[in-house]
Design an enzyme around this catalytic site. Structure first.
Site, short mmCIF file in Angstrom:
data_model
loop_
_atom_site.label_atom_id
_atom_site.label_comp_id
_atom_site.label_asym_id
_atom_site.label_seq_id
_atom_site.Cartn_x
_atom_site.Cartn_y
_atom_site.Cartn_z
CE LYS A 1 -3.26 3.09 0.76
NZ LYS A 1 -2.40 4.31 0.70
N PRO A 2 1.11 1.86 -1.18
CG PRO A 2 1.10 2.60 -3.40
CD PRO A 2 0.59 1.50 -2.50
CD GLU B 1 12.00 4.81 9.45
OE1 GLU B 1 11.90 5.79 10.23
OE2 GLU B 1 11.98 4.91 8.22
CB CYS C 1 12.17 9.68 9.40
SG CYS C 1 13.05 8.40 8.49
CD GLU D 1 9.99 13.92 12.01
OE1 GLU D 1 10.89 13.34 11.40
OE2 GLU D 1 8.94 13.35 12.37
#
Length: 482
Positions: free
Chosen positions: A178-179, A253, A287, A385
């Protein structure tokens, strides 16, 4: 199927067939100019379960092939990716804005995972254990975990796919992909290459569309035994909860908030070069990019001056132009977030050294590469972030102070240290709670090295020999011989 950027309708790939032409579509927009570069079917639970069923059926055969057979398919796909490097890079740049030279580099990096795991799959070793009884023989076998679901992010649409697909296929697993809906076209082109490489039907499947519906099917279908996900910590926590009722295996991740520490004895030019490489790759939308820069007071002013001068030379624009080093942010929400972080810092006393503004450019979502100094921990940019081209610099007096600030976060993905002292560098790394550390190196990622984080930055490792273990089950066998 032989899609090009000029064609608007891309399809899903399920059980060796291109499907979804009758479904509603989702447009994919180039963030550099707002133009539609393609559309993909909006699949849901039905299509996801069809893909899972196909992968499950294919697993019965694929899992019994030899490591050498699986390696031959992976090596062929590697060759095709290298051969189609420019086409893949152009698609990537068009759908998510990455500068073309970075995109070309990502394609080669992504292909390298296939080559690495083609060989690593041949080195999945079991064990013979010393027995505690004369009439028993004890063995450890390694078996593929089963059908894998891979959920990939928009910012590295090729590399994050092969980093999951390579070890899964090499281990004998089949896969459902699933992109991200922001950048699905690169993955679809890669599935076209998978078809050309001759992978058997059902071994590799790709579904586009509703993340909630496809995700629901993945987490509820018992045929999925392993989920590998790259994305936000918030979504990762949801997947952990959803996986509990079936005890699905997870590799996660997740988010990062990387510190970069520069000590007084560092080579300033090297530190500036490393900080640029880390912070501004993909316009800061990675990330592992440096989000917080801590510079010891003895070289603080020199570093800020040289770093700002280098950043000021970076060209912003459409990533298709070869001289551009900073492309657009992925969407308007990202642009607004970056602006908010900078405005908050300024309101609390930060100083703009360069940049600090949105750029109006042909309808694109551009933000100038920015350096801000006089930063303190109360600012949002030092707590969250940013995921954009903003480098906040805080002055510190001691190494211990830098370590304390660096570790003061729930995240633990990547960190960077710049010092010419072996003793200080060693002590720094021993006390930093991060899964990846670059010592005088702003770009430490490598195919042969484990990639992953501590704390809320994830579970498990990708890459290296550790990467294939996530797709294997360990089976203990005790054989009585008399």
């Amino acid at each position: 199927m032989n899609q090009t950027l000029d064609e608007k309708n891309y399809l899903m790939y399920i059980n060796g067939e291109w499907v979804g032409k009758d479904l509603e579509v989702l447009d994919v927009v180039n963030p550099a100019n707002g133009q539609i570069v393609g559309s993909v079917p909006i699949g849901g639970e039905v299509e996801a379960n069809q893909a899972i069923d196909a992968a499950y059926d294919a697993f019965q055969t694929w899992s019994k092939t030899t490591a050498y057979e699986r390696a031959s398919y992976l090596k062929k796909l590697h060759e095709l990716m290298v051969e189609h490097q420019d086409e893949l890079a152009q698609i990537m740049t068009a759908e998510m804005g990455k500068p073309i030279n970075e995109a070309r580099g990502e394609v080669i990096y992504a292909a390298a995972f296939l080559e690495w795991y083609a060989e690593e799959g041949k080195r999945v070793y079991g064990e013979i254990l010393p027995s505690h009884m004369t009439n028993k023989r004890l063995q450890v076998w390694k078996r593929p975990v089963g059908v894998v679901a891979a959920i990939t992010p928009w910012n590295f649409p090729a590399a994050m796919l092969t980093r999951k697909m390579g070890p899964a296929l090499a281990a004998g697993c089949t896969i459902v992909i699933k992109p991200s809906s922001d950048s699905p076209l690169t993955a679809i082109k890669m599935l076209e290459l998978c078809e050309e490489a001759g992978f058997p039907k059902g071994v590799i499947n790709l579904v586009t569309g509703s993340s909630s519906q496809i995700g629901k099917a993945i987490m509820e279908n018992e045929k999925i035994r392993k989920v590998t996900f790259t994305g936000s910590t918030e979504v990762g926590k949801i997947l952990i909860k959803q996986s509990a009722h079936q005890v699905k295996r997870l590799s996660l991740e997740l988010g990062g908030h990387a510190p970069l520490i520069v000590l007084n004895d560092a080579n300033v030019e090297l530190a500036v070069k490393g900080a640029i490489a880390s912070k501004f790759r993909n316009a800061g939308q990675t990330c592992v990019c440096a989000n917080r820069i801590y510079v010891q007071s003895g070289i603080h002013d020199e570093f800020v001056e040289k770093f700002s001068a280098a950043v000021n030379l970076m060209k912003v624009g459409n990533g298709a132009e070869t001289e551009v080093s900073i492309g657009p942010l992925i969407n308007q929400a990202s642009l607004e977030k970056v602006s908010h972080h900078v405005e908050d810092a300024l309101s609390k006393g930060a100083k703009i050294e360069t940049g600090g503004n949105e750029i109006s450019n042909n309808g694109g979502t551009f933000y100038a590469p920015t350096v801000i100094s006089n930063v303190n921990p109360s600012m949002i940019v030092m707590q969250e972030e940013t995921f954009g081209p903003v480098a906040p610099i805080q002055k510190v007096e001691t190494m211990e102070e830098a370590i304390s600030f660096a570790n003061d976060t729930p995240y633990g993905l990547a960190a960077y240290v710049f010092t010419d002292s072996v003793a200080k560098g060693t002590l720094l790394i021993e006390q930093l709670n991060f899964g990846i550390v670059g010592w005088n190196d702003g770009a430490p990622s490598a195919v042969q090295a484990p990639f992953g984080g501590m704390k809320e930055s994830g579970v498990g490792r990708e890459g290296g020999r550790e990467g294939i273990e996530a797709f294997l089950e360990t089976q203990y066998v005790s054989i009585a011989i008399s």
